[in-house]
Design a protein around this motif. Structure first.
Motif, short mmCIF file in Angstrom:
data_model
loop_
_atom_site.label_atom_id
_atom_site.label_comp_id
_atom_site.label_asym_id
_atom_site.label_seq_id
_atom_site.Cartn_x
_atom_site.Cartn_y
_atom_site.Cartn_z
N SER A 169 41.33 35.65 68.26
CA SER A 169 42.04 34.41 68.60
C SER A 169 42.78 33.85 67.39
O SER A 169 43.91 33.35 67.49
N GLN A 170 42.16 33.95 66.22
CA GLN A 170 42.81 33.45 65.00
C GLN A 170 44.07 34.26 64.68
O GLN A 170 45.11 33.68 64.33
N ASP A 173 46.73 33.26 67.08
CA ASP A 173 47.30 31.98 66.66
C ASP A 173 48.35 32.19 65.56
O ASP A 173 49.42 31.57 65.57
N GLU A 200 52.35 31.39 65.50
CA GLU A 200 52.89 30.57 64.43
C GLU A 200 54.08 31.23 63.74
O GLU A 200 54.95 30.55 63.18
N SER A 222 45.17 29.26 72.77
CA SER A 222 46.08 29.46 71.64
C SER A 222 47.45 28.87 71.94
O SER A 222 48.09 28.26 71.06
N ARG A 269 47.31 25.09 71.56
CA ARG A 269 47.30 24.69 70.15
C ARG A 269 48.68 24.81 69.53
O ARG A 269 49.14 23.92 68.80
N ALA A 270 49.37 25.91 69.85
CA ALA A 270 50.71 26.12 69.28
C ALA A 270 51.68 25.06 69.78
O ALA A 270 52.48 24.51 69.00
#
Length: 328
Positions: A93-94, A97, A101, A128, A131-132
């Motif tokens: 997931s990181q 992300d 980005e 994700s 969050r973005a």
């Protein structure tokens, strides 16, 4: 470029060898953008109603900021998927992300101050996406639409839905036309007052009511072999799905931009509904499929499931044909 043996009734759209040269000429190649006149690049006029074949990050360098009224994005989900020879690999997931980005903020710069943006995803990557989007835009809603087909799962729940995040730059100034996206639904238990229909219409093809849309859509059919919009793109979105986004969040003559165009659905729907369009696609074959579909849209404006200014329920083809016959 026909690669598969297909049944006679299969309507999947393919490239033929004798079409390749002319379709390639229609594409804007990212490596040739430096040759465009400076004024044309600054205004973005060289991108209007074009399919750009190139890498999204490289291409975005040339597209002016505040270029689009509406942006629709269907990026690779966090799944391992082969896109005609280019594989996108699932990641943490990181890491996903970080992937978002790398390009999402750049895309948001291309949205006008009063513009709207829709971002597609599935259950695995939807957090994700949220969050973005929250870093760049004001999130107004999350649409969930039902996929009526897909592989069964023996050790998990079958995935039967996807999400579309809806965001804007200015929550006090954006366009939204709810009247343009009403749904025509069958009335199962008609309610009457003094013997007259209450909030529904009695017609020759059946009893129906027009309803305002919610953020759950259960009337979408995934493109398949008998539909003329179908291609071999592995994650092709239905024209009906995008028609709702285009009609709700843009006006005729507005510009719809898709930085992950695939086989062209966003551009084709924009054209059929009287909008301008621009799309970026890395794979040349998919980009040519988009141009082929755009050429077909010159004469055929039909969007399956959308007729008479309303969206019909799934599996209502017979009623739509009756309605068309009555209009004639």
């Amino acid at each position: 470029m026909e690669k598969k043996e297909r049944a006679g009734r299969n309507r999947t759209l393919c490239l033929q060898e004798n079409e390749i040269f002319e379709l390639q000429k229609k594409l804007v190649k990212v490596q040739n953008l430096e040759k465009e006149p400076a004024e044309s690049l600054a205004k973005g006029s060289c991108f209007i109603n074009k399919t750009i074949n190139g890498d999204v990050i490289e291409t975005l360098k040339y597209i002016p900021d505040e270029f689009a009224d509406l942006i629709i994005i269907d990026p690779p989900y966090n799944l391992t998927k082969n896109f005609n020879g280019t594989t996108f690999n699932a990641r943490s997931s990181q890491a996903y992300d970080e992937y978002l980005e790398s390009w999402f903020p750049l895309v948001c710069k291309k949205l006008k101050k009063n513009g709207s943006l829709y971002l597609c995803g599935d259950w695995k990557c939807t957090s994700s996406l949220q969050r973005a989007m929250e870093k760049e835009l004001t999130v107004l809603n999350r649409i969930t639409w039902q996929r009526e087909k897909g592989r069964g799962a023996k050790s998990n729940w079958k995935n039967g839905m996807e999400d579309i995040w809806f965001g804007v730059k200015n929550a006090s100034d954006y366009y939204f036309n709810v009247e343009a996206v009403k749904q025509k639904r069958r009335v199962i238990a008609p309610y009457k007052i003094d013997g007259k229909p209450k909030d529904w219409n009695e017609t020759e093809e059946g009893n129906f009511r027009l309803t305002y849309p919610s953020n759950f859509w259960d009337d979408i059919s995934i493109p398949f072999w008998s539909m003329p919009e179908n291609t071999d793109h592995p994650t092709q979105k239905p024209e009906k799905l995008y028609a709702k986004l285009v009609l709700a969040s843009s006006k005729p003559g507005d510009l719809v931009f898709d930085p992950f165009l695939g086989s062209g659905t966003a551009s084709v729907v924009a054209k059929k509904l009287g909008r301008n369009y621009c799309g970026i696609e890395l794979n040349e074959e998919y980009a040519m499929l988009a141009e082929k579909r755009l050429a077909l849209a010159e004469k055929d404006k039909v969007i399956q499931g959308y007729r008479d200014g309303v969206f019909w329920e799934r599996n209502s083809g017979a009623e739509q044909k009756k309605n068309l016959h009555n209009d004639e």
